[in-house]
Design a protein around this motif. Structure first.
Motif, PDB file in Angstrom:
ATOM      1  N   ALA A 155       0.859  -1.339   0.056  1.00  0.00           N
ATOM      2  CA  ALA A 155       0.021   0.118   0.034  1.00  0.00           C
ATOM      3  C   ALA A 155       1.022   1.299   0.183  1.00  0.00           C
ATOM      4  O   ALA A 155       0.511   2.134  -0.671  1.00  0.00           O
ATOM      5  N   GLY A 156       2.041   0.943   0.684  1.00  0.00           N
ATOM      6  CA  GLY A 156       2.784   2.152   0.644  1.00  0.00           C
ATOM      7  C   GLY A 156       3.626   2.676  -0.368  1.00  0.00           C
ATOM      8  O   GLY A 156       3.722   3.921  -0.937  1.00  0.00           O
ATOM      9  N   LEU A 157       4.033   1.625  -1.108  1.00  0.00           N
ATOM     10  CA  LEU A 157       4.662   1.736  -2.581  1.00  0.00           C
ATOM     11  C   LEU A 157       3.480   2.093  -3.544  1.00  0.00           C
ATOM     12  O   LEU A 157       3.727   3.072  -4.428  1.00  0.00           O
ATOM     13  N   LEU A 158       2.316   1.817  -3.351  1.00  0.00           N
ATOM     14  CA  LEU A 158       1.298   2.092  -4.142  1.00  0.00           C
ATOM     15  C   LEU A 158       1.178   3.735  -4.087  1.00  0.00           C
ATOM     16  O   LEU A 158       0.900   4.411  -5.109  1.00  0.00           O
ATOM     17  N   MET A 159       0.780   4.218  -2.824  1.00  0.00           N
ATOM     18  CA  MET A 159       0.805   5.580  -2.537  1.00  0.00           C
ATOM     19  C   MET A 159       1.826   6.396  -3.247  1.00  0.00           C
ATOM     20  O   MET A 159       1.663   7.282  -3.628  1.00  0.00           O
TER      21      MET A 159
END
Length: 364
Positions: free
Chosen positions: A173-177
């Motif tokens: 989720a962090g990488l996608l954000m």
């Protein structure tokens, strides 16, 4: 028994009320004392387990420096640190040191572990606080909306969303954000707690707290305050959505349960709208389970903070924990894990107090 306390051979209502009040107060006090005393064995068991697990690979000196020092140098370092003594003796000494607030000295950078905890612990608590705010803002309103539209399309969509929030790995989720909001759109910074200029100003602040938003407010510079808050957006959302999914489902289930109670049905029969029933009658009772599980969610947030801090280079305990794990510095790892466990235990105790004050049924 005097005439003031007896009416028709029975104690006056005032006496009965006083007895009930005393009983409630004693019940609350007994509950709080028991919950507080349970913290001690909990922390003791956690410290013991962590100590044993950290020693399964041998002594910390050999684990961290093996292959980089000669056998004689290793033996000298091991003896100087006392790791050549019986394991039980080391364990008793470690317990005594923890009681005094001494968590040892890191092997990789020769720093007091207690100083590492103070330096980086504030950053982790700050991130967990931001994430909890996001979880409340997202999870509670969406849970109420799902309950309002129960068994309809909106409800099904929100339940799927809650599952996605909880099931999506934090690092993914962090990488996608970062990809969407930092790389593609360029709206938000990719990593760090503040820009280089703001960071230097905050580090130079005398008697700094370590929580950047508080230090920025003390500095009184609007640009630094804005910079700190902007850097916190992506990490807070990434970690907060993990808990928001749990809050969403809890609020939905409890609001639906409250809406079926007699007093709500009575209000519905008087023509009160469904929206008003959800907002006015079912909202507060649904918050009690949320409060009681906050302690458990703190553990989840601190666990998720390890991956979130690594993804966004948010230099807190989670970020440092990964660095020390890579360096095989098990003295530092042991201290960080024990501190996180103590934070979780104390947070659960505070939550128990709040829950007992809000809902008397919790005490009995």
């Amino acid at each position: 028994m005097t005439a003031d306390t007896v009416v028709a051979g029975r104690p006056s209502p005032g006496v009965g009320t006083a007895k009930k009040k005393d009983k409630k107060e004693s019940g609350l006090l007994r509950y709080l004392v028991v919950r507080f005393l349970l913290i001690i064995p909990t922390i003791f068991i956690l410290v013991t387990m962590v100590f044993i697990l950290m020693r399964t690979t041998g002594d910390p000196i050999t684990a961290a420096l093996g292959g980089r020092l000669s056998a004689d140098q290793l033996a000298e370092r091991v003896a100087a640190a006392g790791y050549d003594r019986p394991l039980f003796v080391q364990y008793l000494e470690y317990l005594g040191n923890i009681i005094r607030g001494d968590f040892g000295t890191t092997i990789s950078d020769n720093r007091a572990v207690s100083q590492v905890l103070l330096t980086y612990g504030a950053a982790t608590l700050e991130l967990a606080f931001y994430a909890l705010i996001v979880a409340f803002i997202v999870g509670i309103p969406l849970g109420m909306i799902a309950a309002y539209y129960r068994d309809k399309g909106q409800d099904a969509s929100l339940r799927v969303m809650a599952i996605l929030f909880y099931a999506t790995p934090v690092f993914f989720a962090g990488l996608l954000m970062k990809l969407i909001f930092s790389v593609w759109l360029g709206w938000l910074p990719t990593n760090g707690r503040a820009s280089t200029r703001s960071d230097l100003l905050l580090q130079a602040l005398p008697d700094k707290v370590g929580i950047y938003v508080i230090d920025a407010l003390r500095l009184g510079n609007p640009q630094v305050i804005g910079d700190v808050l902007v850097h916190a957006i992506l990490p807070a959302i990434t970690l907060g959505l993990l808990t928001a999914g749990i809050f969403l489902r809890l609020v939905r289930a409890n609001v639906i349960g409250t809406l079926s109670l007699d007093y709500v049905e009575s209000a519905r029969s008087r023509g009160v709208s469904e929206f008003r029933l959800v907002r006015k009658h079912a909202y507060r009772p649904a918050l009690i389970p949320i409060i009681t599980v906050i302690g458990l969610q703190i553990a989840l947030l601190l666990g998720g903070a390890v991956l979130t801090e690594t993804t966004f280079e948010w230099k807190g305990l989670g970020f440092q924990l990964v660095q020390y794990l890579q360096a095989r510095d098990f003295v530092a790892v042991q201290g960080i894990v024990i501190l996180l466990a103590i934070i979780v235990a104390i947070t659960n105790f505070v939550v128990d107090i709040i829950a007992a004050l809000i809902d008397p049924r919790v005490r009995y």
